[in-house]
Write an enzyme that holds these catalytic residues in place. Structure first.
Site, PDB file in Angstrom:
ATOM      1  N   CYS A  97       0.786  -1.239   0.000  1.00  0.00           N
ATOM      2  CA  CYS A  97       0.000   0.000   0.000  1.00  0.00           C
ATOM      3  C   CYS A  97       0.815   1.284   0.000  1.00  0.00           C
ATOM      4  CB  CYS A  97      -0.929   0.035   1.215  1.00  0.00           C
ATOM      5  SG  CYS A  97      -1.783  -1.518   1.567  1.00  0.00           S
TER       6      CYS A  97
ATOM      7  N   MET B 109      -7.134   1.497  -7.991  1.00  0.00           N
ATOM      8  CA  MET B 109      -6.931   0.784  -6.737  1.00  0.00           C
ATOM      9  C   MET B 109      -7.107  -0.715  -6.986  1.00  0.00           C
ATOM     10  SD  MET B 109      -6.704   0.571  -3.324  1.00  0.00           S
ATOM     11  CE  MET B 109      -7.282  -0.541  -2.015  1.00  0.00           C
TER      12      MET B 109
ATOM     13  N   HIS C 177      -0.577   8.192 -16.203  1.00  0.00           N
ATOM     14  CA  HIS C 177       0.494   7.270 -15.814  1.00  0.00           C
ATOM     15  C   HIS C 177       1.105   6.715 -17.097  1.00  0.00           C
ATOM     16  CE1 HIS C 177       2.770   4.028 -14.001  1.00  0.00           C
ATOM     17  NE2 HIS C 177       2.500   4.516 -12.806  1.00  0.00           N
TER      18      HIS C 177
ATOM     19  N   CYS D   8       1.699   3.848  -3.094  1.00  0.00           N
ATOM     20  CA  CYS D   8       0.730   4.814  -3.619  1.00  0.00           C
ATOM     21  C   CYS D   8       0.219   5.764  -2.541  1.00  0.00           C
ATOM     22  CB  CYS D   8      -0.456   4.091  -4.248  1.00  0.00           C
ATOM     23  SG  CYS D   8      -0.091   3.354  -5.855  1.00  0.00           S
ATOM     24  N   HIS D   9       0.008   5.248  -1.340  1.00  0.00           N
ATOM     25  CA  HIS D   9      -0.623   6.064  -0.297  1.00  0.00           C
ATOM     26  C   HIS D   9       0.383   6.763   0.612  1.00  0.00           C
ATOM     27  CE1 HIS D   9      -4.586   4.574  -1.380  1.00  0.00           C
ATOM     28  NE2 HIS D   9      -4.069   3.362  -1.427  1.00  0.00           N
TER      29      HIS D   9
ATOM     30  N   HIS E  30       5.333  12.367 -11.081  1.00  0.00           N
ATOM     31  CA  HIS E  30       5.536  10.917 -10.925  1.00  0.00           C
ATOM     32  C   HIS E  30       6.455  10.398 -12.024  1.00  0.00           C
ATOM     33  CE1 HIS E  30       4.658   7.018  -9.278  1.00  0.00           C
ATOM     34  NE2 HIS E  30       4.209   6.576 -10.431  1.00  0.00           N
TER      35      HIS E  30
END
Length: 658
Positions: free
Chosen positions: A164, A205, A486, A167-168, A444
């Site tokens: 996790c 997600m 992305h 991304c978070h 990113h």
């Protein structure tokens, strides 16, 4: 008379209910349940009982109403970026079946209270993290009903930092993924979190539960863990780096010439994610040359300017330097530059070939310049600081993509949460000069346009592409694109109407944005065409200078029909739409999630390789497609191919061909 009217009204209502019930029974409720579980559950709940006020309840709604709304979304009469990625894959029987299923589920319970989310949390934006949970200490102060035992806490930390945090965020403030700070998670509640973890979302997600990656017990544990305050890992400086640095083979003991007979230019470095390895595969014979132990879940492979050395970096921030001249190729140096990382690059400017390497960490937020052929750490630079725009301090501005300039001796370093690109001049690292380029929040990934001057960098949660001029070290443009771009490195080709373009896919919607890169045109640095793909959840797209195809994956889309296939466009006729290619079906690997990820060309540009990514205990494969005919050419199966994901052709990676 009044009694007669009431009786007539009751009879009419009964007839309407009977007719509606017959329609529900006529539909295929099992098929509807499968669609609801695979596609709709993340937002609306598996039975249509929404757990969030953001999403409407569908349970008990009239099926005609649901079908009407789905048709309106498909026709473009209603607009929603999430629904637009879902409805193209539903035909009328699908709509009728899922509508009937939701209609059969009965009344909807009252929604939970609307969460109160602070401005800072909203402003911050599931890939695994490499942080070892043993490094992390916990904070206290949570409700007793959510308290975990020591064993539960250790298990949950391990899952979070593997699945996790990428991304978070380590501190859960979000970036590519949404923030998971406790004022949000506690307001959402345990049931909502379990549902979202289980079913994922069309915006990217992963569906950890329905894909069989996490068990129901693990999901219940994570729903409680996320309502605890996040733990904080330690810092990682030069002393810690030097303690992990290992020079297995010094440069003067390495071969003076290539010892093997492999066509190195057409070798592929393939990430074996859960095995903590890379496989080197001969692109000619399609055989595995060797597998090499690496850090956890290697994120990228990069080549030295000479093409001799392969640099791989794991999510645990371990870098391995591999000498491709050896027989077989082997690791000659390694170092751990932090606790979590994503990026590594090497110096490419004339006169500095292979001299330096640079790597960026997610935690601690910093980058380090190293000796190119030994990985000895030389200079560490922190990236903590103020954000663009609001100019607020951010404690965790992670280093995302790094790219080596072809214009001057510089690295361009993306700092995700502050929205800044750093032009790092490595010509004198003792007196390091850094030019800060304000771009947009959540920088990113990205790559060069065709002439290798402009860095096309995705500011994903800002829904923009930052165009950075590496010759002038300045921001040229911010281009508004789709939801959560992305691109990987992106794709360069010539559009038949608009000339040179660079393309990106999106996690949050199904579009592919084509941006003009022809500086002679008035429409340079604008989106000149938006193609409609299979849906959201795209991670990578790719073409080749010798190809007429653009291949787009969608591995994070929750619909198996979408995530197990790829879309391919004819770049000479982009308006014609895409052809769906059933990559996972061709792989014939049996059960599993079988997500298809990352197209990668061979050196000649006549083959495209795809990973069919299954669980670590299941069969995975690499599917090789003939680019011209779009037909199956080969399937690579080997017991050593455990969870293959990213693939990097040596020549194309060395020369920035994409």
């Amino acid at each position: 008379m009044r009694t007669v009217r009431i009786a007539a009204g009751l009879l009419a209502a009964s007839l309407l209910c009977l007719i509606a019930g017959e329609r529900v029974r006529a539909a295929d409720l099992d098929a509807g349940k499968q669609i609801a579980t695979a596609i709709c559950a993340a937002c609306h709940g598996p039975t249509g009982h929404s757990l969030s006020p953001e999403f409407p309840n569908l349970a008990g709604q009239r099926p005609e109403y649901i079908v009407k709304q789905l048709k309106a979304f498909k026709a473009g009469e209603r607009k929603n970026p999430v629904m637009s990625t879902i409805v193209p894959n539903l035909d009328e029987p699908d709509m009728e079946n899922v509508a009937a299923y939701f209609a059969s589920q009965g009344a909807t319970p009252a929604p939970p209270p609307t969460p109160v989310v602070g401005k800072a949390a909203k402003d911050y934006g599931a890939a695994p993290s490499g942080i070892d949970a043993d490094f992390v200490t916990d904070k206290d102060g949570l409700p007793s009903s959510l308290r975990l035992s020591d064993a539960e806490n250790e298990q949950a930390k391990k899952i979070y930092f593997q699945r996790c945090a990428g991304c978070h965020g380590v501190l859960r403030k979000g970036a590519t993924g949404k923030p998971l700070t406790t004022e949000i998670t506690r307001a959402r509640g345990t049931e909502y979190l379990q549902n979202f973890i289980t079913y994922g979302s069309p915006a990217g997600m992963p569906n950890w539960g329905s894909a069989g990656i996490l068990s129901e017990t693990e999901i219940a544990l994570m729903a409680r863990y996320l309502q605890n305050e996040p733990p904080t890992p330690p810092e990682w400086g030069l002393k810690e780096m030097e303690s992990t640095w290992r020079l297995a083979v010094p440069p003067d003991e390495r071969p003076k010439q290539k010892l093997n007979d492999y066509d190195i230019d057409n070798v592929f470095s393939v990430t074996l994610r859960d095995a903590g390895q890379v496989a080197l595969i001969d692109g000619n014979s399609k055989q595995i040359i060797t597998t090499i132990e690496t850090g956890y879940a290697v994120h990228i492979s990069r080549l030295s300017s000479s093409g001799r050395y392969l640099y791989v970096i794991g999510r645990d921030a371990r870098i391995d330097l591999i000498d491709l001249w050896m027989d077989p190729p082997r690791m000659v140096a390694e170092v751990k530059i932090g606790l979590e990382a994503r990026s590594v690059e090497t110096s490419k400017y004339e006169g500095y070939e292979d001299k330096f390497a640079v790597a960026g960490a997610y935690w601690p937020p910093q980058f380090v310049i190293m000796d190119g052929d030994t990985l000895k750490p030389l200079k560490i630079v922190s990236t903590r600081g103020m954000t663009v725009g609001a100019q607020e301090y951010h404690p965790e501005p992670r280093v995302a993509a790094i790219i080596a300039s072809h214009q001057k001796p510089e690295f361009l370093v993306n700092v995700k949460e502050t929205g800044k690109a750093l032009a790092v001049d490595y010509s004198d690292i003792d007196n390091l000069k850094i030019t800060t380029i304000d771009a947009a929040l959540f920088l990113h990934d990205g790559g060069w346009e065709a002439e290798h001057r402009y860095f096309m960098s995705a500011a994903n949660q800002s829904n923009e592409i930052a165009v950075i001029d590496s010759a002038k070290d300045e921001l040229t443009a911010l281009v508004e694109v789709g939801k959560i771009p992305h691109p990987g490195r992106g794709a360069n080709f010539v559009d038949p109407e608009f000339g040179r373009v660079w393309a990106t896919g999106h996690l949050g919607d199904g579009t592919i944005s084509l941006i003009s890169t022809d500086t002679a045109k008035d429409y340079a640095w604008t989106v000149v065409r938006a193609l409609e793909g299979q849906g959201g959840g795209s991670l990578f797209l790719k073409t080749h200078p010798k190809s007429h195809n653009l291949w787009v994956d969608t591995p994070l889309n929750p619909d198996p029909a979408v995530n197990q296939s790829v879309a391919v466009f004819d770049i000479d006729h982009p308006e014609a739409g895409f052809e769906r290619i059933p990559i996972a079906e061709w792989a014939d690997v049996g059960d599993g999630a079988k997500r298809v990820v990352q197209p990668e060309y061979n050196q000649a540009g006549d083959e495209v390789w795809f990973s069919v990514w299954n669980g670590s205990g299941q069969v995975s494969a690499i599917v090789v497609v003939d680019d011209k005919s779009r037909k199956l050419k080969s399937v690579i199966k080997d017991a050593r191919l455990i969870t293959p994901t990213g693939k990097f052709n040596v020549y194309n990676t060395q020369h920035d061909v994409y």
